[in-house]
Design a protein around this motif. Structure first.
Motif, PDB file in Angstrom:
ATOM      1  N   GLY A 135       1.613   5.183  -9.261  1.00 49.44           N
ATOM      2  CA  GLY A 135       0.452   5.995  -9.276  1.00 49.44           C
ATOM      3  C   GLY A 135       0.858   7.441  -8.946  1.00 49.44           C
ATOM      4  O   GLY A 135       2.138   7.810  -9.288  1.00 49.44           O
ATOM      5  N   ALA A 136      -0.123   8.090  -8.425  1.00 54.00           N
ATOM      6  CA  ALA A 136       0.280   9.592  -8.178  1.00 54.00           C
ATOM      7  C   ALA A 136       0.997  10.180  -6.989  1.00 54.00           C
ATOM      8  O   ALA A 136       1.665  11.023  -7.070  1.00 54.00           O
ATOM      9  CB  ALA A 136      -1.172  10.323  -8.041  1.00 54.00           C
ATOM     10  N   ASP A 137       0.987   9.240  -5.757  1.00 56.73           N
ATOM     11  CA  ASP A 137       1.586   9.598  -4.615  1.00 56.73           C
ATOM     12  C   ASP A 137       2.154   8.640  -3.874  1.00 56.73           C
ATOM     13  O   ASP A 137       2.068   8.756  -2.442  1.00 56.73           O
ATOM     14  CB  ASP A 137       0.839  10.425  -3.912  1.00 56.73           C
ATOM     15  CG  ASP A 137      -0.676  10.092  -3.509  1.00 56.73           C
ATOM     16  OD1 ASP A 137      -1.456  11.093  -3.639  1.00 56.73           O
ATOM     17  OD2 ASP A 137      -0.852   8.800  -3.471  1.00 56.73           O
ATOM     18  N   SER A 138       2.335   7.352  -4.252  1.00 60.17           N
ATOM     19  CA  SER A 138       3.122   6.283  -3.685  1.00 60.17           C
ATOM     20  C   SER A 138       4.511   6.052  -4.002  1.00 60.17           C
ATOM     21  O   SER A 138       4.718   6.163  -5.280  1.00 60.17           O
ATOM     22  CB  SER A 138       2.354   4.932  -3.727  1.00 60.17           C
ATOM     23  OG  SER A 138       0.903   5.231  -3.266  1.00 60.17           O
ATOM     24  N   THR A 139       5.310   6.072  -3.107  1.00 63.19           N
ATOM     25  CA  THR A 139       6.845   5.854  -3.290  1.00 63.19           C
ATOM     26  C   THR A 139       7.345   4.556  -2.795  1.00 63.19           C
ATOM     27  O   THR A 139       6.999   4.087  -1.614  1.00 63.19           O
ATOM     28  CB  THR A 139       7.455   6.936  -2.723  1.00 63.19           C
ATOM     29  OG1 THR A 139       7.254   7.129  -1.398  1.00 63.19           O
ATOM     30  CG2 THR A 139       7.271   8.183  -3.527  1.00 63.19           C
ATOM     31  N   LEU A 140       8.427   4.119  -3.321  1.00 61.54           N
ATOM     32  CA  LEU A 140       8.906   2.831  -2.795  1.00 61.54           C
ATOM     33  C   LEU A 140      10.740   3.069  -3.114  1.00 61.54           C
ATOM     34  O   LEU A 140      10.995   3.520  -4.224  1.00 61.54           O
ATOM     35  CB  LEU A 140       8.574   1.614  -3.603  1.00 61.54           C
ATOM     36  CG  LEU A 140       9.368   0.312  -3.126  1.00 61.54           C
ATOM     37  CD1 LEU A 140       9.047  -0.131  -1.670  1.00 61.54           C
ATOM     38  CD2 LEU A 140       9.078  -0.729  -3.967  1.00 61.54           C
ATOM     39  N   GLY A 141      11.445   2.911  -1.971  1.00 64.56           N
ATOM     40  CA  GLY A 141      12.851   2.990  -2.306  1.00 64.56           C
ATOM     41  C   GLY A 141      13.490   2.044  -1.860  1.00 64.56           C
ATOM     42  O   GLY A 141      13.095   1.240  -0.746  1.00 64.56           O
TER      43      GLY A 141
END
Length: 246
Positions: A135-141
């Protein structure tokens, strides 16, 4: 929302990347003590491509696997499903600046500061990573490490104990203070060598960001996910399952 990029804090709306145990804010002193990196397998072990199953009683301990083989166990956008974009690949590690965390520090948490004295115990033989946005502003590393099972278990336990031993401490990026609040989380169904905690980071101007970290070991491999709490909860089991895939 902010994220760390090459040792600096980015303001809301800027392009985000996840690097160095995904975000330096999540890995804390590990980034400062050992650069959120691992000694290459060829420099530390004669790493071989072995399965991640635990050895039978009385058999030799599993050796770490090579980075090239470790990469096959990383999550991909196909594993995650629609809506995810990969923003960091394993090849990004080659261009990482070893001095990118030189202007960062931690204060108010003796356990994190002490961890820096035992950095060799949280350096593993092989490492690879990947980063994603949703989406616009969710991150996963994601980071994967490989070493002998005993080395991974000891290092992970030390790291997670240090990370969760102080409910609140301060990080600095240059001259900017960041207040870090940590809460331990339960890890139902993830096994004995599994840990999770949620980090809330607050800075000048009233902004804040919440990141969840979940880590688990399977044999001679270790997975760590860091990012939006809902995304970590949704994908940690898939990441563990992929460690056990052939």
């Amino acid at each position: 929302m902010f994220i760390v990029d090459n040792g600096g804090w980015l303001v809301p709306g800027k392009q985000r990347r996840i690097s160095g145990t995904v975000a330096v804010a999540a890995c804390g002193i590990l980034a400062l003590a050992v650069g959120c990196s691992s000694t290459p397998a060829t420099a530390k072990h004669d790493a071989t491509s072995t399965a991640s199953r635990a050895p039978a009683a009385g058999s030799p301990e599993l050796k770490p696997i090579r980075v090239q083989q470790l990469r096959h166990h990383l999550l991909t956008t196909d594993d995650l499903g629609p809506g995810y974009t990969q923003t960091e690949t394993p090849d990004d590690e080659k261009a990482a600046d070893p001095h990118r965390y030189d202007d960062m520090g931690v204060s108010g948490c003796p356990a994190l500061e002490e961890l820096g004295k035992h950095s060799d115990e949280v350096r593993f033989a092989a490492k690879t990573s990947a980063g994603f946005t949703f989406g616009a502003d969710s991150t996963l590393g994601e980071e994967l490490h490989s070493d002998t099972p005993s080395k991974l278990a000891t290092g992970l336990r030390m790291l997670m104990h240090a990370q969760t031993s102080c409910p609140t401490y301060t990080m600095t990026s240059g001259s900017t203070p960041i207040t870090v609040t940590v809460r331990k989380d339960k890890t139902p169904g993830l096994g004995p060598d599994a840990y999770a905690f949620t980090t809330t980071l607050s800075g000048p101007g009233g902004w804040s960001n919440v990141l969840k970290t979940a880590a688990a070991r399977r044999g001679n491999m270790l997975v760590m996910l860091v990012g939006a709490p809902a995304l970590v909860d949704r994908h940690i089991q898939a990441a563990i399952d992929k460690l056990q895939a052939n």
